[in-house]
Design a protein around this motif. Structure first.
Motif, PDB file in Angstrom:
ATOM      1  N   THR A 131      47.997  53.879  40.108  1.00 49.18           N
ATOM      2  CA  THR A 131      46.764  53.797  41.056  1.00 49.18           C
ATOM      3  C   THR A 131      46.490  52.386  41.247  1.00 49.18           C
ATOM      4  N   ASP A 132      46.075  51.860  42.326  1.00 47.71           N
ATOM      5  CA  ASP A 132      45.566  50.393  42.595  1.00 47.71           C
ATOM      6  C   ASP A 132      44.233  50.243  42.454  1.00 47.71           C
ATOM      7  N   LEU A 133      44.096  49.294  41.600  1.00 49.05           N
ATOM      8  CA  LEU A 133      42.584  48.635  41.165  1.00 49.05           C
ATOM      9  C   LEU A 133      42.307  47.450  41.891  1.00 49.05           C
ATOM     10  N   LEU A 134      41.117  47.191  42.467  1.00 52.85           N
ATOM     11  CA  LEU A 134      40.703  46.020  43.184  1.00 52.85           C
ATOM     12  C   LEU A 134      40.144  44.961  41.936  1.00 52.85           C
ATOM     13  N   ILE A 135      40.559  43.711  42.115  1.00 55.70           N
ATOM     14  CA  ILE A 135      40.142  42.767  41.010  1.00 55.70           C
ATOM     15  C   ILE A 135      38.743  42.301  41.692  1.00 55.70           C
ATOM     16  N   LYS A 136      37.559  42.774  41.062  1.00 53.33           N
ATOM     17  CA  LYS A 136      36.262  42.435  41.448  1.00 53.33           C
ATOM     18  C   LYS A 136      35.716  41.086  41.075  1.00 53.33           C
ATOM     19  N   LYS A 137      36.281  40.747  39.767  1.00 59.85           N
ATOM     20  CA  LYS A 137      35.762  39.307  39.098  1.00 59.85           C
ATOM     21  C   LYS A 137      36.942  38.981  38.332  1.00 59.85           C
ATOM     22  N   ILE A 138      37.171  37.706  38.198  1.00 61.72           N
ATOM     23  CA  ILE A 138      38.178  37.168  37.232  1.00 61.72           C
ATOM     24  C   ILE A 138      37.980  35.953  37.059  1.00 61.72           C
ATOM     25  N   LEU A 159      47.122  37.512  36.730  1.00 61.61           N
ATOM     26  CA  LEU A 159      46.470  37.947  37.759  1.00 61.61           C
ATOM     27  C   LEU A 159      45.530  36.889  38.518  1.00 61.61           C
ATOM     28  N   GLN A 160      45.496  35.839  38.292  1.00 63.99           N
ATOM     29  CA  GLN A 160      44.979  34.692  38.577  1.00 63.99           C
ATOM     30  C   GLN A 160      45.246  34.497  40.211  1.00 63.99           C
ATOM     31  N   ARG A 161      44.488  34.306  41.341  1.00 65.12           N
ATOM     32  CA  ARG A 161      44.707  34.217  42.655  1.00 65.12           C
ATOM     33  C   ARG A 161      45.103  35.790  43.211  1.00 65.12           C
ATOM     34  N   GLY A 162      45.191  36.568  42.216  1.00 59.30           N
ATOM     35  CA  GLY A 162      45.454  38.079  43.001  1.00 59.30           C
ATOM     36  C   GLY A 162      44.227  38.850  43.349  1.00 59.30           C
ATOM     37  N   THR A 163      44.385  39.707  44.191  1.00 60.80           N
ATOM     38  CA  THR A 163      43.212  40.446  44.794  1.00 60.80           C
ATOM     39  C   THR A 163      43.212  41.906  44.117  1.00 60.80           C
ATOM     40  N   LYS A 164      44.495  42.491  43.772  1.00 64.34           N
ATOM     41  CA  LYS A 164      44.295  43.706  43.244  1.00 64.34           C
ATOM     42  C   LYS A 164      45.539  44.080  42.282  1.00 64.34           C
ATOM     43  N   ALA A 165      45.447  44.906  41.497  1.00 66.19           N
ATOM     44  CA  ALA A 165      46.668  45.269  40.605  1.00 66.19           C
ATOM     45  C   ALA A 165      46.873  46.896  40.679  1.00 66.19           C
ATOM     46  N   THR A 166      48.186  46.983  40.335  1.00 67.75           N
ATOM     47  CA  THR A 166      48.534  48.278  40.108  1.00 67.75           C
ATOM     48  C   THR A 166      48.698  48.766  38.627  1.00 67.75           C
ATOM     49  N   VAL A 214      54.296  40.427  44.369  1.00 66.13           N
ATOM     50  CA  VAL A 214      53.772  41.111  43.276  1.00 66.13           C
ATOM     51  C   VAL A 214      54.105  40.058  42.192  1.00 66.13           C
ATOM     52  N   THR A 215      53.338  40.482  40.977  1.00 66.54           N
ATOM     53  CA  THR A 215      53.809  39.714  39.647  1.00 66.54           C
ATOM     54  C   THR A 215      54.715  40.733  38.731  1.00 66.54           C
ATOM     55  N   GLY A 216      55.166  40.074  37.566  1.00 65.80           N
ATOM     56  CA  GLY A 216      56.001  41.042  36.763  1.00 65.80           C
ATOM     57  C   GLY A 216      54.972  41.921  35.933  1.00 65.80           C
ATOM     58  N   ARG A 217      55.582  42.872  35.420  1.00 65.63           N
ATOM     59  CA  ARG A 217      54.736  43.847  34.770  1.00 65.63           C
ATOM     60  C   ARG A 217      54.207  43.382  33.357  1.00 65.63           C
ATOM     61  N   PHE A 218      53.050  43.791  33.218  1.00 69.39           N
ATOM     62  CA  PHE A 218      52.409  43.328  31.876  1.00 69.39           C
ATOM     63  C   PHE A 218      51.914  44.244  31.155  1.00 69.39           C
ATOM     64  N   GLY A 226      51.266  49.714  32.269  1.00 66.20           N
ATOM     65  CA  GLY A 226      50.901  48.258  32.353  1.00 66.20           C
ATOM     66  C   GLY A 226      50.463  47.978  33.494  1.00 66.20           C
ATOM     67  N   PHE A 227      50.301  46.806  33.969  1.00 69.68           N
ATOM     68  CA  PHE A 227      49.876  46.380  35.193  1.00 69.68           C
ATOM     69  C   PHE A 227      50.968  45.480  35.903  1.00 69.68           C
ATOM     70  N   ILE A 228      50.572  45.562  37.301  1.00 68.40           N
ATOM     71  CA  ILE A 228      51.430  44.781  38.075  1.00 68.40           C
ATOM     72  C   ILE A 228      50.414  44.048  39.156  1.00 68.40           C
ATOM     73  N   GLY A 229      50.531  42.904  39.236  1.00 65.89           N
ATOM     74  CA  GLY A 229      49.356  42.305  39.951  1.00 65.89           C
ATOM     75  C   GLY A 229      49.883  41.999  41.445  1.00 65.89           C
ATOM     76  N   TRP A 230      48.772  41.841  42.452  1.00 67.39           N
ATOM     77  CA  TRP A 230      49.056  41.678  43.728  1.00 67.39           C
ATOM     78  C   TRP A 230      48.474  40.418  44.385  1.00 67.39           C
ATOM     79  N   ARG A 231      49.341  39.580  44.832  1.00 67.64           N
ATOM     80  CA  ARG A 231      48.787  38.382  45.352  1.00 67.64           C
ATOM     81  C   ARG A 231      49.172  38.167  47.126  1.00 67.64           C
ATOM     82  N   LYS A 232      47.948  37.713  47.799  1.00 66.85           N
ATOM     83  CA  LYS A 232      48.136  37.924  49.417  1.00 66.85           C
ATOM     84  C   LYS A 232      49.144  36.726  49.433  1.00 66.85           C
ATOM     85  N   ILE A 233      50.047  37.001  50.521  1.00 64.24           N
ATOM     86  CA  ILE A 233      51.019  35.717  50.994  1.00 64.24           C
ATOM     87  C   ILE A 233      50.129  35.196  51.911  1.00 64.24           C
ATOM     88  N   ILE A 234      50.052  33.789  51.901  1.00 60.83           N
ATOM     89  CA  ILE A 234      49.429  32.790  52.743  1.00 60.83           C
ATOM     90  C   ILE A 234      50.370  32.147  54.017  1.00 60.83           C
TER      91      ILE A 234
END
Length: 240
Positions: free
Chosen positions: A82-89, A117-124, A183-187, A229-237
């Motif tokens: 499932t995808d989770l939103l990063i509300k605060k980090i 997950l820094q600079r990320g907006t969500k994670a799987t 995406v980030t690596g798996r953690f 585990g987690f896989i982070g998502w970072r928006k491409i700017i």
């Protein structure tokens, strides 16, 4: 929303299996388990050359071949995510929202995960397994005194689980790319300072029983060839 998948075709890479068994195979990492050759004779000659150079007893090589064929009938790859939103980090903790069927947010204290997950907006958040049948067969081989076969089949199981994780990672990568993310690596729990105790919460969120995964009292996954585990998502700017 939970997504459950079971349509994966596992690749049994012989190079990785040999590494799992302790053989030094760095010179042969590019041949995809010796299967990348259409000409059977070339493939067979390469295999024999590698077996000879690495000092692998012929009986061990033959057993690897046989146990791969058996493993193909035993693995039952399943994934739930499932995808989770990063509300605060911040540097020490992450607050997630969007947990399926959970009213409360998920707070995780981990410097290592927060750094990833820094600079990320969500994670799987994911959980995967190759099922229990291979593990049962491995245990039975040891009981019967077939230790070599048991060790080889166990190594094959580890490679199968790793291949399943790589396929899931690729799937998430493609989804993220379509939506303008990297995406980030798996953690996984147990990496860095991310506690194994978190496994309990992960299995609850992902309804692990749906893919046949449970937890021991020491927070280890059952079947053993399972990964969470987690896989982070970072928006491409865009710079344009």
């Amino acid at each position: 929303m939970l997504k459950i998948l079971n349509h994966f075709s596992i690749s049994f890479n012989k190079t990785k299996i040999l590494r799992q068994l302790g053989y030094q195979c760095q010179n042969f990492k590019g041949n995809h388990g010796f299967s990348g050759f259409k000409n059977n004779k070339i493939r067979e000659n390469l295999c024999q050359s590698v077996v000879t150079e690495l000092g692998i007893p012929p009986v061990v090589w033959q057993t690897i071949e046989e146990e791969i064929q058996e493993a193909k009938t035993l693995v039952e790859p399943k994934v739930v995510y499932t995808d989770l939103l990063i509300k605060k980090i911040d540097k020490k903790k992450i607050l997630f929202s969007g947990c399926p069927s959970e009213s409360a947010d998920l707070l995780i204290k981990s410097n290592s995960l927060a750094r990833l997950l820094q600079r990320g907006t969500k994670a799987t958040l994911f959980l995967l397994t190759i099922g229990q049948e291979l593990e049962k067969r491995t245990e039975n081989l040891f009981i019967l005194g077939e230790k070599t076969k048991g060790l080889i089949l166990d190594a094959i199981g580890s490679v199968a689980a790793d291949d399943l994780a790589a396929q899931l990672h690729r799937l998430i990568f493609l989804r993220a790319k379509d939506e303008g993310y990297r995406v980030t690596g798996r953690f996984s729990p147990g990496y860095g300072d991310l506690s194994l105790i978190l496994q309990k919460e992960i299995l609850k969120i992902l309804k692990a029983e749906k893919i046949g995964v449970s937890l021991t009292e020491s927070f280890m996954l059952v079947p053993r060839k399972s990964v969470s585990g987690f896989i982070g998502w970072r928006k491409i700017i865009s710079c344009s």
